[in-house]
Design a protein around this motif. Structure first.
Motif, PDB file in Angstrom:
ATOM      1  N   TRP A   1      -8.306   5.615   8.830  1.00 28.18           N
ATOM      2  CA  TRP A   1      -8.286   5.364   7.400  1.00 28.18           C
ATOM      3  C   TRP A   1      -8.541   3.908   7.164  1.00 28.18           C
ATOM      4  O   TRP A   1      -9.560   3.283   6.303  1.00 28.18           O
ATOM      5  CB  TRP A   1      -6.961   5.697   6.608  1.00 28.18           C
TER       6      TRP A   1
ATOM      7  N   ILE B   1       1.666   5.735   5.762  1.00 28.82           N
ATOM      8  CA  ILE B   1       1.907   4.437   5.146  1.00 28.82           C
ATOM      9  C   ILE B   1       3.152   4.360   4.384  1.00 28.82           C
ATOM     10  O   ILE B   1       4.120   3.413   4.384  1.00 28.82           O
ATOM     11  CB  ILE B   1       0.672   4.181   4.108  1.00 28.82           C
ATOM     12  N   THR B   2       3.573   5.301   3.633  1.00 30.28           N
ATOM     13  CA  THR B   2       4.763   5.424   3.016  1.00 30.28           C
ATOM     14  C   THR B   2       5.909   5.190   3.979  1.00 30.28           C
ATOM     15  O   THR B   2       6.825   4.703   3.784  1.00 30.28           O
ATOM     16  CB  THR B   2       4.857   6.871   2.329  1.00 30.28           C
TER      17      THR B   2
ATOM     18  N   ARG C   1      -0.727   2.038  -6.577  1.00 25.33           N
ATOM     19  CA  ARG C   1      -1.257   0.904  -5.793  1.00 25.33           C
ATOM     20  C   ARG C   1      -2.539   1.165  -5.078  1.00 25.33           C
ATOM     21  O   ARG C   1      -3.543   0.588  -4.770  1.00 25.33           O
ATOM     22  CB  ARG C   1      -0.289  -0.227  -5.327  1.00 25.33           C
ATOM     23  N   ARG C   2      -2.170   2.205  -4.306  1.00 28.05           N
ATOM     24  CA  ARG C   2      -3.369   2.589  -3.373  1.00 28.05           C
ATOM     25  C   ARG C   2      -4.729   2.956  -4.157  1.00 28.05           C
ATOM     26  O   ARG C   2      -5.653   2.673  -3.947  1.00 28.05           O
ATOM     27  CB  ARG C   2      -2.993   3.983  -2.399  1.00 28.05           C
TER      28      ARG C   2
ATOM     29  N   ARG D   1     -13.166  -0.621  -3.209  1.00 27.49           N
ATOM     30  CA  ARG D   1     -13.581  -0.270  -1.944  1.00 27.49           C
ATOM     31  C   ARG D   1     -15.107  -0.645  -2.062  1.00 27.49           C
ATOM     32  O   ARG D   1     -15.623  -1.185  -0.953  1.00 27.49           O
ATOM     33  CB  ARG D   1     -13.390   1.403  -1.411  1.00 27.49           C
TER      34      ARG D   1
ATOM     35  N   SER E   1       6.602   1.750   5.143  1.00 32.10           N
ATOM     36  CA  SER E   1       6.981   0.650   4.320  1.00 32.10           C
ATOM     37  C   SER E   1       8.325   0.387   4.222  1.00 32.10           C
ATOM     38  O   SER E   1       8.617  -0.944   3.942  1.00 32.10           O
ATOM     39  CB  SER E   1       6.344   1.300   2.903  1.00 32.10           C
TER      40      SER E   1
ATOM     41  N   PHE F   1      -6.244  -0.094  -5.281  1.00 28.21           N
ATOM     42  CA  PHE F   1      -6.977  -0.768  -4.152  1.00 28.21           C
ATOM     43  C   PHE F   1      -8.182   0.097  -3.662  1.00 28.21           C
ATOM     44  O   PHE F   1      -9.384  -0.538  -3.478  1.00 28.21           O
ATOM     45  CB  PHE F   1      -6.024  -0.648  -2.924  1.00 28.21           C
ATOM     46  N   GLU F   2      -8.151   1.408  -3.684  1.00 28.08           N
ATOM     47  CA  GLU F   2      -9.120   2.345  -3.500  1.00 28.08           C
ATOM     48  C   GLU F   2     -10.409   1.939  -4.394  1.00 28.08           C
ATOM     49  O   GLU F   2     -11.667   2.105  -4.107  1.00 28.08           O
ATOM     50  CB  GLU F   2      -9.119   3.749  -3.515  1.00 28.08           C
TER      51      GLU F   2
ATOM     52  N   LEU G   1       0.868  -1.451   0.166  1.00 27.35           N
ATOM     53  CA  LEU G   1       0.007  -0.133  -0.106  1.00 27.35           C
ATOM     54  C   LEU G   1       0.872   1.172  -0.006  1.00 27.35           C
ATOM     55  O   LEU G   1       0.215   2.459   0.215  1.00 27.35           O
ATOM     56  CB  LEU G   1      -0.797  -0.090   1.223  1.00 27.35           C
ATOM     57  N   SER G   2       2.266   1.072  -0.052  1.00 22.05           N
ATOM     58  CA  SER G   2       3.106   2.305  -0.025  1.00 22.05           C
ATOM     59  C   SER G   2       3.137   3.085  -1.347  1.00 22.05           C
ATOM     60  O   SER G   2       3.266   4.242  -1.306  1.00 22.05           O
ATOM     61  CB  SER G   2       4.447   1.992   0.636  1.00 22.05           C
TER      62      SER G   2
ATOM     63  N   THR H   1      -1.460   8.722   4.096  1.00 20.31           N
ATOM     64  CA  THR H   1      -0.484   8.366   2.901  1.00 20.31           C
ATOM     65  C   THR H   1       0.933   8.584   3.380  1.00 20.31           C
ATOM     66  O   THR H   1       1.486   7.688   3.102  1.00 20.31           O
ATOM     67  CB  THR H   1      -0.675   9.113   1.708  1.00 20.31           C
TER      68      THR H   1
END
Lengths: 104, 104
Positions: free
Chosen positions: B80, B7-8, A15-16, A23, B11, A19-20, A10-11, B4
């Motif tokens: 989130w 998450i980054t 890709r996020r 949802r 990672s 993924f979103e 998810l970093s 975000t």
DNA sequence: CGTCTGTGTAAGCCATGGCTAACCGTAAGC
DNA sequence: GCTTACGGTTAGCCATGGCTTACACAGACG
């Protein structure tokens, strides 16, 4: 170590974004690529990473492949954060108690 | 967009290891570097990233600097995931309902 | 003030990984 | 059986970023 795979997966911003798109439910690859600023192969590669990380699963309908969120994968990440959160709160509370005792 | 950044930041494996050192409370940089397979400057750089991501905060005591988890930052990430989780469950339930209706 | 301790910063190297273009495989429709 | 639609795979390019070494800086201590 599965939650680490989830975080790593998810970093990446693209890709996020992929993924979103999942949802609200399952989506085919082409449909997602159409609304993203990268090529279809790129989306395909991202989905492979998400799948390997256990965050996504694949269902085939003829030549189409629907991808959807794999709840177990997301839940592992969720639990890691909850656990971390709990520890931090406990450490904070303990520090406050120590401070109170030192005031006697 | 703060989650975000979180998450980054999380990672990277080494950065996660640094962050994990703060699970039980504040720690100075040198102490953490001593138990990690990378140099002290590397740890310092990782702490900067974690700080910029809002996951960590710094307290100075003389020449030492104690780093600790910043709860607001972690909470944003937590929320989130909770939101995503809720959406996925809702989409799943809706799909099940649709399926039930289609059986009439 | 000198020096030692604790830490941030800068430069440069190198591996990782995301992207595109070209290609390959497979199911559906005629 | 061709053709078309839908997607996965490969090769190669290039940017990102993590690591070390060397240097800079501030507070404590004599």
């Amino acid at each position: 170590m599965a939650y680490t795979d989830a975080i790593t997966a998810l970093s990446d911003p693209t890709r996020r974004a992929v993924f979103e798109r999942l949802r609200a439910g399952p989506r085919p690859v082409g449909e997602m690529a159409a609304t993203l600023p990268v090529s279809r192969p790129a989306v395909s590669q991202h989905l492979k990473v998400l799948k390997d990380a256990g965050l996504v699963e694949e269902t085939r309908h003829g030549t189409k492949r629907f991808y959807s969120v794999r709840r177990d994968g997301l839940d592992e990440l969720r639990r890691w954060i909850e656990g971390f959160w709990d520890d931090v709160l406990a450490a904070y509370k303990e520090a406050a108690d120590d401070h109170d005792r030192s005031k006697d």
